[in-house]
Design a protein around this motif. Sequence first.
Motif, PDB file in Angstrom:
ATOM      1  N   GLY A  92       0.778  -1.227   0.000  1.00 21.14           N
ATOM      2  CA  GLY A  92       0.000   0.000   0.000  1.00 21.14           C
ATOM      3  C   GLY A  92       0.810   1.278   0.000  1.00 21.14           C
ATOM      4  N   ILE A  93       2.130   1.163   0.010  1.00 24.73           N
ATOM      5  CA  ILE A  93       2.965   2.364  -0.003  1.00 24.73           C
ATOM      6  C   ILE A  93       3.161   2.832  -1.445  1.00 24.73           C
ATOM      7  CG2 ILE A  93       5.251   3.301   0.494  1.00 24.73           C
ATOM      8  CD1 ILE A  93       5.440   1.433   2.860  1.00 24.73           C
ATOM      9  N   THR A  94       2.837   4.079  -1.704  1.00 22.79           N
ATOM     10  CA  THR A  94       3.041   4.678  -3.019  1.00 22.79           C
ATOM     11  C   THR A  94       3.994   5.858  -2.868  1.00 22.79           C
ATOM     12  OG1 THR A  94       0.869   4.035  -3.871  1.00 22.79           O
ATOM     13  CG2 THR A  94       1.946   5.912  -4.927  1.00 22.79           C
ATOM     14  N   VAL A  95       5.067   5.829  -3.645  1.00 20.51           N
ATOM     15  CA  VAL A  95       6.084   6.873  -3.582  1.00 20.51           C
ATOM     16  C   VAL A  95       6.035   7.703  -4.857  1.00 20.51           C
ATOM     17  CG1 VAL A  95       8.552   7.380  -3.381  1.00 20.51           C
ATOM     18  CG2 VAL A  95       7.553   5.475  -2.089  1.00 20.51           C
ATOM     19  N   VAL A  96       5.881   9.005  -4.692  1.00 23.78           N
ATOM     20  CA  VAL A  96       5.865   9.938  -5.819  1.00 23.78           C
ATOM     21  C   VAL A  96       7.161  10.732  -5.790  1.00 23.78           C
ATOM     22  CG1 VAL A  96       4.757  11.988  -6.786  1.00 23.78           C
ATOM     23  CG2 VAL A  96       3.360  10.101  -5.920  1.00 23.78           C
ATOM     24  N   THR A  97       7.862  10.732  -6.912  1.00 25.53           N
ATOM     25  CA  THR A  97       9.174  11.389  -6.965  1.00 25.53           C
ATOM     26  C   THR A  97       9.200  12.654  -7.797  1.00 25.53           C
ATOM     27  OG1 THR A  97       9.830   9.984  -8.822  1.00 25.53           O
ATOM     28  CG2 THR A  97      10.375   9.193  -6.596  1.00 25.53           C
ATOM     29  N   GLY A  98       8.101  12.957  -8.488  1.00 26.22           N
ATOM     30  CA  GLY A  98       8.120  14.162  -9.313  1.00 26.22           C
ATOM     31  C   GLY A  98       6.756  14.502  -9.873  1.00 26.22           C
ATOM     32  N   ARG A  99       6.677  15.646 -10.563  1.00 22.72           N
ATOM     33  CA  ARG A  99       5.449  16.108 -11.209  1.00 22.72           C
ATOM     34  C   ARG A  99       5.748  16.463 -12.659  1.00 22.72           C
ATOM     35  NH1 ARG A  99       1.475  18.623  -7.926  1.00 22.72           N
ATOM     36  NH2 ARG A  99       0.439  19.281  -9.872  1.00 22.72           N
ATOM     37  N   ASP A 100       4.770  16.256 -13.510  1.00 24.49           N
ATOM     38  CA  ASP A 100       4.850  16.696 -14.901  1.00 24.49           C
ATOM     39  C   ASP A 100       3.462  17.198 -15.277  1.00 24.49           C
ATOM     40  OD1 ASP A 100       5.403  17.234 -17.496  1.00 24.49           O
ATOM     41  OD2 ASP A 100       5.772  15.165 -18.114  1.00 24.49           O
ATOM     42  N   GLY A 101       3.261  18.495 -15.131  1.00 25.70           N
ATOM     43  CA  GLY A 101       1.949  19.061 -15.372  1.00 25.70           C
ATOM     44  C   GLY A 101       0.953  18.568 -14.351  1.00 25.70           C
ATOM     45  N   ASP A 102      -0.132  17.958 -14.808  1.00 25.23           N
ATOM     46  CA  ASP A 102      -1.161  17.439 -13.902  1.00 25.23           C
ATOM     47  C   ASP A 102      -0.897  16.000 -13.483  1.00 25.23           C
ATOM     48  OD1 ASP A 102      -2.558  19.831 -14.023  1.00 25.23           O
ATOM     49  OD2 ASP A 102      -3.744  19.197 -15.765  1.00 25.23           O
ATOM     50  N   GLU A 103       0.194  15.432 -13.945  1.00 24.17           N
ATOM     51  CA  GLU A 103       0.505  14.039 -13.631  1.00 24.17           C
ATOM     52  C   GLU A 103       1.599  13.940 -12.565  1.00 24.17           C
ATOM     53  OE1 GLU A 103      -0.481  11.393 -17.526  1.00 24.17           O
ATOM     54  OE2 GLU A 103       1.426  12.464 -17.541  1.00 24.17           O
ATOM     55  N   SER A 122      -8.546   6.227  -0.952  1.00 30.15           N
ATOM     56  CA  SER A 122      -9.836   5.631  -0.609  1.00 30.15           C
ATOM     57  C   SER A 122      -9.687   4.160  -0.251  1.00 30.15           C
ATOM     58  CB  SER A 122     -10.801   5.797  -1.787  1.00 30.15           C
ATOM     59  OG  SER A 122     -12.081   5.276  -1.467  1.00 30.15           O
ATOM     60  N   ASN A 123      -8.840   3.434  -0.996  1.00 28.44           N
ATOM     61  CA  ASN A 123      -8.601   2.018  -0.703  1.00 28.44           C
ATOM     62  C   ASN A 123      -7.923   1.834   0.646  1.00 28.44           C
ATOM     63  OD1 ASN A 123      -9.721   1.088  -3.101  1.00 28.44           O
ATOM     64  ND2 ASN A 123      -7.781   1.174  -4.215  1.00 28.44           N
ATOM     65  N   ILE A 124      -6.999   2.740   0.976  1.00 32.40           N
ATOM     66  CA  ILE A 124      -6.333   2.670   2.280  1.00 32.40           C
ATOM     67  C   ILE A 124      -7.349   2.835   3.398  1.00 32.40           C
ATOM     68  CG2 ILE A 124      -4.753   3.879   3.836  1.00 32.40           C
ATOM     69  CD1 ILE A 124      -2.974   4.461   1.428  1.00 32.40           C
ATOM     70  N   LEU A 125      -8.206   3.845   3.280  1.00 32.93           N
ATOM     71  CA  LEU A 125      -9.206   4.098   4.322  1.00 32.93           C
ATOM     72  C   LEU A 125     -10.154   2.911   4.479  1.00 32.93           C
ATOM     73  CD1 LEU A 125     -10.187   7.849   3.794  1.00 32.93           C
ATOM     74  CD2 LEU A 125      -8.325   6.871   5.118  1.00 32.93           C
ATOM     75  N   ALA A 126     -10.409   2.207   3.393  1.00 26.62           N
ATOM     76  CA  ALA A 126     -11.307   1.045   3.437  1.00 26.62           C
ATOM     77  C   ALA A 126     -10.650  -0.169   4.084  1.00 26.62           C
ATOM     78  CB  ALA A 126     -11.783   0.695   2.032  1.00 26.62           C
ATOM     79  N   GLY A 127      -9.342  -0.097   4.331  1.00 26.40           N
ATOM     80  CA  GLY A 127      -8.642  -1.201   5.001  1.00 26.40           C
ATOM     81  C   GLY A 127      -8.063  -2.238   4.061  1.00 26.40           C
ATOM     82  N   LEU A 128      -7.895  -1.879   2.780  1.00 32.22           N
ATOM     83  CA  LEU A 128      -7.387  -2.842   1.805  1.00 32.22           C
ATOM     84  C   LEU A 128      -5.999  -3.353   2.174  1.00 32.22           C
ATOM     85  CD1 LEU A 128      -7.943  -4.255  -0.909  1.00 32.22           C
ATOM     86  CD2 LEU A 128      -6.882  -2.299  -2.052  1.00 32.22           C
ATOM     87  N   TYR A 129      -5.189  -2.523   2.840  1.00 28.40           N
ATOM     88  CA  TYR A 129      -3.812  -2.910   3.148  1.00 28.40           C
ATOM     89  C   TYR A 129      -3.558  -3.097   4.642  1.00 28.40           C
ATOM     90  CZ  TYR A 129      -3.521  -0.815  -1.498  1.00 28.40           C
ATOM     91  OH  TYR A 129      -3.742  -0.492  -2.811  1.00 28.40           O
ATOM     92  N   SER A 130      -4.555  -2.913   5.479  1.00 28.42           N
ATOM     93  CA  SER A 130      -4.331  -2.999   6.929  1.00 28.42           C
ATOM     94  C   SER A 130      -4.136  -4.445   7.357  1.00 28.42           C
ATOM     95  CB  SER A 130      -5.489  -2.375   7.701  1.00 28.42           C
ATOM     96  OG  SER A 130      -6.675  -3.130   7.529  1.00 28.42           O
TER      97      SER A 130
END
Length: 316
Positions: A92-103, A122-130
Motif C-alpha cells: 500500500g505504499i506509493t512513492v511519488v518522486t516528481g510532477r509533470d503538469g497534472d501528472e 480511498s482504498n487505504i481508508l477502506a482497510g485494503l492494506y491494513s
Amino acid sequence: MGWISPFKLNQLGMLNMNRRNVDYIARYNSRASYPLVDNKLKTKLVVAEYDVRTPRLLQVVRQQHEIPHFREMAEDLTGFAIKPAKGSGGKGITVVTGRDGDEYIKASGARVPSAYLERHLSNILAGLYSLAGTPDVAVVENLVESIPGLAKYSFQGVPDIRIVVFQGYPVMAMLRLATKASDGKANLHQGAVGVGLNIANGHGLNAVQFNRPITLHPDTGLALENIVIEDWQEMLVMASRCYEATGLGYMGVDLVVDVNEGPLLLELNARPGLAIQMANGRGLLPRLRQIEAIRKPHFTPEERAAFAMETFTSRR
C-alpha cells in the motif's frame, strides 16, 4: 547450495521461527505495546518524545470526505510518500518522486493522475492494506532522498537498515537494497538484497538474495563488500531509544539515511523476520543469550549502543 541439517543450524546459533515466537516475542513483547508499532502514525508520535526523528508528516487522511483536500495539499509538492498507517510488508505504499503538469511520477517511472492517488487513498481508508482488513488512515510523508553513497547500490528504491534490538541492545543489523526483482522495494522476500552489517562499525559483511550468497548487486553490478554506513553510532543509539519509547523487548527497527535530514526512523516491527541471520552469516541466539546473561543492564541508549559495538564485532 546443499541442505543444512537442523542440528547444524542449531550449532551455528540460528534462531528458528518457533523459538523466536515463544522465547522472545511472546516472552519480551507486551501485547499492550503492539498498537504503538502496528500503526505508523502512532509510532511517529511516540518516538518523537524520545528524540527519534522520522520523515516529516505532511497530511493525515482519516475520512473519505477529506480526500479532496489531498489534491490541495499536494499542489506544490514534487515528491511524497503515501502509506497506510496499519499496513505491513510495504503493502500500500506509493512513492511519488516528481510532477509533470497534472501528472505525478511514481518511483517506478509510471505517470498517474491525481484521481489515481485519490482512489489509492480511498482504498487505504477502506482497510485494503491494513493488517486485519480493518478501516485505516492514510499517512502522507515527505519524500526520503537517500544519500548518494547508498543510493547508488540500490535499484530505484530507497535503501534501509534493519536493526534487531533486544532489551534495548542492538544485536544484529543489515542493509536492504531494492532490485528489479523486488520491484524497487527493500523487501527480501520479494528479491531485495540483504547485506549483513558489522555492529561494531557499520561495515558490510556478507550479502544474500533469495537466501543465496552474492557479491555484486544483480542490477547495479556494484560490489557489496565495501559498503560502509555513515552515522552508524547515531543510528544504533536511535534504535536503542525505541526500547524506552515502546517497551518492546524484541523488535526490528528500520532506518534510512536522508541526504538532508540524516538518519530517520521509517517504522518498527514487533515480529522481525529471521533472514537477517543469512545476511550476517551467523545466528542470533548467541547474542540474545549474551544479553540475557547481563547482570547489570546499561540504563541509557548510548551505553547500550556502545556495549553492542564493543561486544558484537564481526569479521568476514
